[in-house]
Design a protein around this motif. Structure first.
Motif, PDB file in Angstrom:
ATOM      1  N   ARG A 116      -1.484  14.683-105.142  1.00 24.97           N
ATOM      2  CA  ARG A 116      -2.011  13.854-106.228  1.00 24.97           C
ATOM      3  C   ARG A 116      -2.982  14.647-107.089  1.00 24.97           C
ATOM      4  O   ARG A 116      -2.931  14.586-108.322  1.00 24.97           O
ATOM      5  N   GLU A 117      -3.862  15.390-106.427  1.00 24.58           N
ATOM      6  CA  GLU A 117      -4.816  16.209-107.180  1.00 24.58           C
ATOM      7  C   GLU A 117      -4.092  17.289-107.968  1.00 24.58           C
ATOM      8  O   GLU A 117      -4.453  17.582-109.110  1.00 24.58           O
ATOM      9  N   LEU A 118      -3.033  17.844-107.376  1.00 25.70           N
ATOM     10  CA  LEU A 118      -2.267  18.874-108.064  1.00 25.70           C
ATOM     11  C   LEU A 118      -1.605  18.314-109.315  1.00 25.70           C
ATOM     12  O   LEU A 118      -1.639  18.934-110.394  1.00 25.70           O
ATOM     13  N   ARG A 119      -0.983  17.126-109.203  1.00 26.30           N
ATOM     14  CA  ARG A 119      -0.361  16.515-110.380  1.00 26.30           C
ATOM     15  C   ARG A 119      -1.388  16.237-111.479  1.00 26.30           C
ATOM     16  O   ARG A 119      -1.113  16.430-112.667  1.00 26.30           O
ATOM     17  N   GLU A 120      -2.581  15.802-111.076  1.00 27.38           N
ATOM     18  CA  GLU A 120      -3.626  15.507-112.060  1.00 27.38           C
ATOM     19  C   GLU A 120      -4.063  16.788-112.773  1.00 27.38           C
ATOM     20  O   GLU A 120      -4.249  16.802-113.997  1.00 27.38           O
ATOM     21  N   ARG A 121      -4.209  17.880-112.024  1.00 23.54           N
ATOM     22  CA  ARG A 121      -4.617  19.149-112.646  1.00 23.54           C
ATOM     23  C   ARG A 121      -3.523  19.681-113.569  1.00 23.54           C
ATOM     24  O   ARG A 121      -3.812  20.237-114.631  1.00 23.54           O
ATOM     25  N   GLU A 139      -7.306  26.416-110.052  1.00 26.65           N
ATOM     26  CA  GLU A 139      -7.282  25.258-109.152  1.00 26.65           C
ATOM     27  C   GLU A 139      -5.854  24.915-108.752  1.00 26.65           C
ATOM     28  O   GLU A 139      -5.574  24.617-107.587  1.00 26.65           O
ATOM     29  N   ILE A 140      -4.946  24.932-109.733  1.00 21.50           N
ATOM     30  CA  ILE A 140      -3.543  24.605-109.460  1.00 21.50           C
ATOM     31  C   ILE A 140      -2.948  25.602-108.470  1.00 21.50           C
ATOM     32  O   ILE A 140      -2.261  25.222-107.515  1.00 21.50           O
ATOM     33  N   GLU A 141      -3.225  26.885-108.702  1.00 22.82           N
ATOM     34  CA  GLU A 141      -2.689  27.906-107.796  1.00 22.82           C
ATOM     35  C   GLU A 141      -3.257  27.730-106.400  1.00 22.82           C
ATOM     36  O   GLU A 141      -2.537  27.867-105.401  1.00 22.82           O
ATOM     37  N   SER A 142      -4.563  27.395-106.334  1.00 21.71           N
ATOM     38  CA  SER A 142      -5.186  27.187-105.027  1.00 21.71           C
ATOM     39  C   SER A 142      -4.567  26.001-104.304  1.00 21.71           C
ATOM     40  O   SER A 142      -4.281  26.065-103.109  1.00 21.71           O
ATOM     41  N   LEU A 143      -4.342  24.893-105.058  1.00 19.12           N
ATOM     42  CA  LEU A 143      -3.743  23.705-104.438  1.00 19.12           C
ATOM     43  C   LEU A 143      -2.313  23.977-104.003  1.00 19.12           C
ATOM     44  O   LEU A 143      -1.877  23.530-102.938  1.00 19.12           O
ATOM     45  N   ARG A 144      -1.554  24.695-104.855  1.00 17.07           N
ATOM     46  CA  ARG A 144      -0.159  24.974-104.513  1.00 17.07           C
ATOM     47  C   ARG A 144      -0.052  25.890-103.308  1.00 17.07           C
ATOM     48  O   ARG A 144       0.835  25.734-102.477  1.00 17.07           O
ATOM     49  N   THR A 145      -0.971  26.845-103.229  1.00 20.69           N
ATOM     50  CA  THR A 145      -0.872  27.810-102.129  1.00 20.69           C
ATOM     51  C   THR A 145      -1.541  27.313-100.859  1.00 20.69           C
ATOM     52  O   THR A 145      -1.365  27.919 -99.807  1.00 20.69           O
ATOM     53  N   ARG A 146      -2.332  26.206-100.975  1.00 16.80           N
ATOM     54  CA  ARG A 146      -3.006  25.721 -99.772  1.00 16.80           C
ATOM     55  C   ARG A 146      -1.988  25.332 -98.714  1.00 16.80           C
ATOM     56  O   ARG A 146      -2.089  25.732 -97.550  1.00 16.80           O
ATOM     57  N   ILE A 147      -0.988  24.554 -99.115  1.00 13.79           N
ATOM     58  CA  ILE A 147       0.049  24.145 -98.167  1.00 13.79           C
ATOM     59  C   ILE A 147       0.938  25.330 -97.816  1.00 13.79           C
ATOM     60  O   ILE A 147       1.302  25.529 -96.654  1.00 13.79           O
TER      61      ILE A 147
END
Length: 654
Positions: free
Chosen positions: A144-149, A496-504
């Motif tokens: 959800r946070e990724l889509r928002e960013r 932020e997007i790259e961090s969220l995408r790479t977190r998983i």
């Protein structure tokens, strides 16, 4: 409490009325502790009691008790859980060792009993590996946070597109401003020079007061006319630009997809239905799991029930003189008394019923996964419809503003056109009056006066253009500054997007690497015949899946065998032996344990139901786990426990 806090601390566990345990107290030293004993000696009950003290709800109250408790003492700290029977079931209360998501990590990767999801994901054929690995991680919140960013970055990029070229336009505007200032200064100097020459001529008596007043008014009207004409031209250009923007917004609005409101209502209803169904399935799966565990523990405690029935038979007034023979007749070796209905039944029949219950639980878990997947898809569709609806509303608001702007500019043009007509008419009148006064004037002086009049007009025009140029420069400077801030914001959002995408992705990649490393190490140690390699592969999102952050990959478990002729071929998980599957499941759980750094929060790893693995291999597996977990508690049959080093602590009485 962290691992550092518990390392080397003495641990004591008190249990009352949990599973098949009446009451017991055990000491658990650091390192490996072995629960050695036959079936139905409450080894699993003790493990579940420890799990309850640590924070898990996967424990059951003794069948004949209304209340039980577990007390865990670590060093000087004590943690207590109470199990209370109520009308709607057994409730666990108290202050456990773990809290929040720590319990989820422990249930998945530290409490490795037979029903552990990480083990079952492999034992059942390698399905749902990714779902189990990421279960403790709130992937929905991350996505959800990724889509928002991503949405916010798109808006920033749209604004940057609007401001594109502002630096070049600013440079041109500054150059134009400098040219206008230079030209205006030259005109003013020429006016001063010309005025001085006309003053010298007028000093010889060639001018009168009325003519001077007429010239002043004429110059003023010409200056105003020039300014008004320039403003009219600018207003017309602005009007054309406003009309163009209005037409563009109309086309964009006509091309925008109309939100499917009926579909949105249907999605809301369906999502609510699915959420309700998932809650029902969660409750049903939990109840089934409780029933399965209860019956497993009752079967495990079968000898205690048999002894109770014998005592009842011996005190029966109708019993024969040979009490032992009567008891044996009542309860043959292969039968027991059903604890739900009181009828006599074979243990095999109860086991078959238990297998069916396990199958039903598995079916409900599969249905819950299916419902969850459909929920995720419908949530994404609903979000897309809402975004289109919001985008269309924004376009309608902007179009309304643009139409109002066009109307305002049209009125402004009409006003300026009327003003020009008035000023042109007045100028003609003044020029006619001046012409009559100039009839007897010197031609040279008249020429200077006409030049002076033209100069006044030019000065007025240049002054107005310079003011507009100043305003344009200020506006463009603000746009350039805004663009710089937007680029910084876009860069921050991209990070932020790259961090969220790479977190998983990082969790998945580390888990795969950890699994493959430990699988290779254990297989080399365990020496399975013709089993060359077991390895895990992380598959990316489907090809052409697009940038949607909800796109997910999968895990695929590979089995490689080698024949007696030294031929290597790939096999399937379904063809693994029971022992091989159990080992693979334990390796997968260990990979999750290390990837999520569970040892920093959960100092215990619990092992149970290892009977499918031979004793020598069990010893090597326990040794391997002991290298990574601060404390390992393993439940084994006596013959399997005998293969473990004597240096391990033994708990042989519960």
């Amino acid at each position: 409490m962290s691992e550092a806090d518990t390392a080397g601390s003495p641990v004591s566990l008190r249990v009352r009325n949990v599973g098949g345990i009446d009451e017991t107290t055990v000491e658990l030293p650091p390192g490996v502790s072995v629960l050695a004993g036959r079936n139905a000696t409450n080894r699993t009950s003790l493990l579940r009691a420890l799990m309850a003290a640590l924070g898990s709800d996967d424990a059951s109250l003794k069948g004949d008790a209304d209340e039980g408790f577990v007390e865990l003492t670590v060093g000087e700290e004590t943690y207590t859980r109470r199990l209370v029977r109520r009308e709607d079931g057994v409730v666990l209360e108290g202050d456990p060792y773990l809290s929040g998501d720590e319990v989820d990590y422990a249930d998945c990767f530290a409490f490795l009993l037979e029903t552990n999801d990480a083990r079952q994901a492999v034992v059942s054929g390698g399905r749902d590996l990714r779902e189990v690995l990421l279960r403790p991680v709130d992937t929905d919140a991350i996505e959800r946070e990724l889509r928002e960013r991503v949405r916010e970055r798109r808006e920033v990029e749209t604004e940057l597109d609007r401001l594109e070229g502002a630096p070049d336009r600013l440079e041109e505007a500054r150059k134009r401003r400098a040219e206008l200032a230079e030209e205006l200064e030259a005109k003013r100097e020429r006016r001063q020079e010309l005025q001085a020459r006309m003053d010298a001529t007028d000093g010889h008596g060639h001018a009168d007061g009325s003519r001077a007043e007429l010239l002043d008014e004429l110059n003023s009207v010409r200056s105003e006319l020039g300014t008004t004409r320039y403003r009219l031209e600018t207003a017309r250009e602005s009007l054309e630009a406003a009309r163009g923007e209005r037409d563009r917004l109309r086309e964009e609005l006509e091309g925008a997809d109309a939100p499917a409101e009926d579909r949105l209502d249907a999605l809301d209803r369906r999502i609510e239905e699915l959420r309700s169904r998932r809650r029902e399935l969660d409750s049903l799966v939990n109840r089934l799991s409780t029933v399965v565990r209860f019956n497993e523990e009752m079967l495990e405690g079968e000898e205690g029930l048999r002894e109770l029935l014998r005592r009842d038979a011996e005190t029966d007034p109708d019993a024969s003189a040979d009490g032992g023979a009567v008891t044996d007749g009542l309860l043959p070796d292969d039968t027991t008394v059903c604890w739900t209905c009181g009828a006599e039944a074979t243990t095999e029949r109860i086991g078959d019923t238990l297998d069916r219950l396990r199958d039903v639980a598995g079916e409900k878990r599969a249905e819950r996964r299916s419902v969850t997947e459909e929920l995720e898809e419908l949530d994404e569709e609903r979000e897309s419809i809402r975004e289109r609806r919001q985008r269309r509303a924004e376009l309608e608001d902007r179009l309304s503003d643009a139409e109002d702007d066009v109307s305002d500019r049209e009125r402004r043009v009409e006003q300026l056109e009327a003003r020009v007509e008035e000023q042109e008419s007045r100028l003609e009148e003044l020029e006619a009056e001046l012409e009559s006064l100039e009839a007897d004037r010197d031609d040279a002086l008249a020429e200077r006066q006409r030049e002076a009049t033209d100069l006044e007009f030019e000065i007025g025009r240049l002054t107005s253009e310079l003011d507009d140029a100043e305003s344009e420069v200020e506006d463009l400077e603000a746009q350039v500054e805004e663009a710089a801030e937007l680029r910084e914001r876009r860069e921050a959002l991209s990070e932020e997007i790259e961090s969220l995408r790479t977190r998983i992705e990082t969790v998945e990649r580390e888990a795969v690497e950890s699994f493959n490393e430990h699988a290779a190490a254990l297989l080399a140690t365990l020496e399975y015949d013709n089993l060359e390699r077991i390895w895990l592969e992380r598959l990316g999102p489907p090809e052409g899946g697009g940038p949607d952050p909800a796109d997910r990959g999968e895990f695929e478990l590979h089995v490689v065998r080698r024949t007696e002729d030294d031929v290597v071929y790939e096999d399937t998980v379904e063809h693994l032996s029971e022992s091989e599957r159990e080992v693979t499941g334990l390796v997968f759980a260990l990979a999750g344990y290390l990837t999520h750094e569970v040892h920093e929060r959960v100092p215990f790893v619990l092992l149970d139901s290892l009977e499918a693995i031979d004793s020598e291999r069990i010893a090597r597996i326990v040794e391997h786990f002991a290298d990574y977990a601060p404390s390992v508690l393993v439940a084994l049959l006596p013959e399997d426990a005998a293969a473990l080093p004597e240096t391990y602590a033994r708990i042989e009485s519960i």
